[in-house]
Scaffold this active site. Structure first.
Site, mmCIF file in Angstrom:
data_model
loop_
_atom_site.group_PDB
_atom_site.id
_atom_site.type_symbol
_atom_site.label_atom_id
_atom_site.label_comp_id
_atom_site.label_asym_id
_atom_site.label_seq_id
_atom_site.Cartn_x
_atom_site.Cartn_y
_atom_site.Cartn_z
ATOM 1 N N GLY A 414 0.819 -1.203 0.000
ATOM 2 C CA GLY A 414 0.000 0.000 0.000
ATOM 3 C C GLY A 414 0.854 1.254 0.000
ATOM 4 N N SER A 415 0.385 2.263 0.724
ATOM 5 C CA SER A 415 1.031 3.578 0.695
ATOM 6 C C SER A 415 2.421 3.612 1.324
ATOM 7 C CB SER A 415 0.141 4.605 1.398
ATOM 8 O OG SER A 415 -1.083 4.730 0.716
ATOM 9 N N SER A 416 2.811 2.550 2.046
ATOM 10 C CA SER A 416 4.161 2.535 2.627
ATOM 11 C C SER A 416 5.230 2.518 1.537
ATOM 12 C CB SER A 416 4.336 1.329 3.548
ATOM 13 O OG SER A 416 4.271 0.113 2.819
ATOM 14 N N LYS A 418 5.088 4.499 -1.166
ATOM 15 C CA LYS A 418 5.096 5.799 -1.852
ATOM 16 C C LYS A 418 6.433 6.546 -1.766
ATOM 17 C CE LYS A 418 0.105 6.463 -1.663
ATOM 18 N NZ LYS A 418 -1.052 7.097 -0.972
#
Length: 681
Positions: A414-416, A418
């Protein structure tokens, strides 16, 4: 007709003649062999060659049978040679003496390997000239000089202590402990059937199994017959002592003080099997040995096990030690010092014990791994004291998979991911930190070719630049970022960060991937990959290694698990990001924790500057799927090199959909870090 009869007579006489010739040939060969007798020195070599092959009957056929009865000979030789585990037997320096009457002396030098090391000696054999050729006159001293008929050979094993596994502060993670041995004294049993039934209920073992232990040949009325080992709970011990004939005794066992908190990391030992003995032949294992089955116990098995000592002695009939034939000093196993912080390990386990997830903590400037936790878990001490089949079944059938080691696996980040995507974009020049990607609202698609598919985000903000995109965890920004980078550069960038590679670490981890078939194939998949979805799967420790680049001038550190004094960080991959780009990304990561709009703001402290990134990965079959789960992530770390207790912590929980998303993980990690920072060393 007459011609036919004559022909039959001739054939008959020919057959008889041939038979007579064969008989004469056999008799001739035998006579020749008797006439040309085998030499004593060759017979000695043949006799000795039978020993390693355990061909004792063949050995007996070569001796003067007046020397010893066959049964006694077979028993004596097999017990001594096999008890010593004789291998590589060689005889040299053979000298044949002068024949005196019917006896021929032969001197020789013997050397062979045993459990206690090499045994060497000079010896003498006597061969007797008989009608059947030379025969060996056997006596006990042919086995070992000075051994007489009434003497015994004793092989004593001196067990080596298995090495301890210790944390960075010397705290024991695996080592010597005490348990309670539950045993029965047969002569004190009053009602066997009732006693066995009660024992079975308390110990969760079958009464038939207890009965079989009492039927062993060595058991006497006053023997203590062990039937189980327990952890020593007072209530259980009290119940056991109420049963007639039951006794308890302290016994030394391998112990794991952190229990569930470190079982996936430390592993456990078990008794060797016949298969183990065959696979590790010649490595010093025997029937009473244990062997590491998993975790650190398995990884460092060769260094932990040590080498047992051994002494082979000759004892006279009255029990006096006459001679030490060979001896080997025991070598205790090596103590293994890990980089793990036991208190941090426990703290993480206690916070997440009910969750399906894992946590990784490392020193961000040295790469030392401070904690590796997988939850839920199991107590590895149960493998030492003995686990019932019911308990084993329950662990395997538990829907939460407590035996499953999650920190070794790969998960949707997920967003980790980015900040990593940002680094690739800045490095390839696809965009700059100040470039405004434009406010698209809460949903966006590249073009109508995407059909109904849209990328969604949770916050609207301006300007839409890298720092703010990280603080607000904007999916649309990073979908655009991936498209700007392009398919080839995106995949190449991830490979340059260790994707599809084996992590250089003591424990084998599953390699991270960016696509199931090794290739990002569509524009939508590329866009989704930009914010850690698509088919991206990352190992938590690999993710931590990537994050170390933000604190080490763009160099990714190699994680390590074995402690070294004054450890210096070792780069796994150098220059993955430039210092300038690291600075730009760090502004956003510091903002995630310290900006009121940041998704990790709950972690903010006044005394220590922290940075981090939250992540929520959706696991569902389609965009319309409302039954899917969510994986929650939080990656946090001390942001200044001057920090008194530097740490990087990454935690993942499998299903946070109804728990508050990644905020649930932030709250747990906050409690752990508070304990860590405030703990006095």
């Amino acid at each position: 007709m007459k011609k036919k009869k004559r022909r039959q007579k001739k054939l008959k006489y020919a057959a008889i003649s041939l038979s007579i010739l064969v008989i004469f040939a056999v008799v001739g060969i035998f006579a020749f062999r008797v006439m040309i007798k085998e030499k004593p020195e060759d017979l000695l070599k043949e006799y000795m060659a039978h020993i390693e092959k355990k061909e004792y009957e063949e050995m007996y056929s070569m001796i003067d049978t007046k020397s010893v009865k066959e049964e006694k000979f077979l028993e004596r030789n097999s017990k001594i040679y096999e008890g010593m585990e004789v291998e590589n037997l060689k005889i040299t320096e053979i000298q044949v003496g002068k024949k005196e009457g019917k006896e021929v002396p032969v001197s020789y030098h013997t050397a062979f390997d045993t459990l206690a090391g090499v045994v060497e000696f000079d010896n003498k054999a006597v061969f007797v000239d008989t009608k059947e050729g030379y025969k060996l006159r056997w006596k006990d001293s042919l086995i070992i000089p000075n051994l007489t008929r009434t003497d015994k050979i004793q092989v004593e094993t001196i067990p080596a202590q298995r090495g301890q596994i210790l944390d960075r502060n010397g705290r024991m993670l695996a080592g010597k402990g005490l348990a309670t041995s539950v045993g029965i004294v047969p002569g004190k049993l009053e009602n066997k059937e009732e006693a066995f039934q009660k024992l079975g209920e308390i110990l969760q073992i079958q009464p038939e199994g207890i009965q079989s232990k009492l039927e062993a040949e060595w058991v006497k009325e006053d023997s203590f017959v062990p039937v189980a080992t327990i952890s020593g709970e007072q209530e259980t011990e009290d119940k056991l002592l109420e049963i007639s004939g039951v006794m308890l005794s302290d016994v030394e066992v391998r112990s794991y003080p952190l229990k569930e908190a470190a079982s996936h990391l430390i592993g456990y030992v078990q008794a060797v099997t016949a298969e183990d003995l065959e696979a590790h032949k010649g490595e010093g294992y025997h029937a009473n040995s244990v062997i590491g089955r998993s975790g650190m116990e398995g990884l460092f098995e060769k260094r932990l096990k040590g080498q047992d000592g051994c002494k082979i002695s000759i004892f006279s009939e009255d029990g006096t030690e006459k001679e030490v034939v060979a001896s080997k000093i025991k070598e205790d196993g090596e103590n293994i010092l890990l980089t793990i912080d036991a208190e941090l390990q426990k703290s993480l386990y206690e916070q997440f014990r009910e969750d399906r997830g894992c946590s990784v903590a490392i020193h961000p400037y040295t790469g030392e791994v401070l904690a590796l936790v997988s939850t839920p878990s199991f107590d590895n001490n149960e493998f030492i004291t003995g686990m019932s089949s019911e308990r084993w079944t329950s662990l395997n059938e538990d829907a939460n998979l407590p035996l499953y080691n999650r920190f070794r696996q790969i998960w949707c980040p997920g967003s980790s991911l980015k900040p990593i995507v940002a680094g690739i974009g800045l490095k390839t020049g696809a965009f700059t930190p100040e470039e405004d990607f434009g406010n698209e609202g809460l949903s966006w698609q590249q073009s109508s070719s995407w059909g109904d598919y849209k990328v969604t985000t949770l916050h609207v903000y301006e300007p839409v630049i890298l720092k703010n995109a990280l603080i607000c965890s904007d999916n649309i920004y990073f979908a655009k970022a991936a498209l700007k980078i392009g398919q080839e550069n995106f995949m190449k960038g991830l490979e340059g960060l260790g994707f599809k590679q084996e992590l250089p670490f003591e424990i084998q981890m599953s390699p991270s991937q960016y696509a199931n078939n090794g290739q990002i194939e569509t524009e939508i998949q590329l866009a989704d990959s930009g914010y850690g979805q698509g088919q991206i799967l990352v190992n938590p420790l690999h993710l931590a290694s990537m994050y170390t680049a933000f604190l080490n001038d763009g160099n990714m550190l190699k994680p390590s698990l074995e402690y070294q004094e004054e450890k210096q960080g070792e780069a796994w991959l150098e220059g993955v990001f430039s210092p300038e780009h690291v600075k730009a990304i760090m502004e956003g990561l510091i903002g995630v924790v310290n900006d009121p709009n940041g998704t990790g703001y709950a972690l903010r402290r006044d005394d220590i500057l922290l940075a981090g990134k939250t992540g929520t990965a959706e696991i569902k079959d389609s965009q319309e799927d409302t039954e899917g789960t969510e994986i929650g992530w939080f990656c946090s770390f001390t942001a200044e090199k001057e920090a008194e207790k530097p740490i990087m912590l990454i935690s993942m929980v499998e299903n946070v959909k109804d728990l508050g998303g990644s905020g649930y993980v932030v709250g747990k990690d906050k409690a752990v870090l508070e304990q860590y920072f405030e703990r006095e060393e």
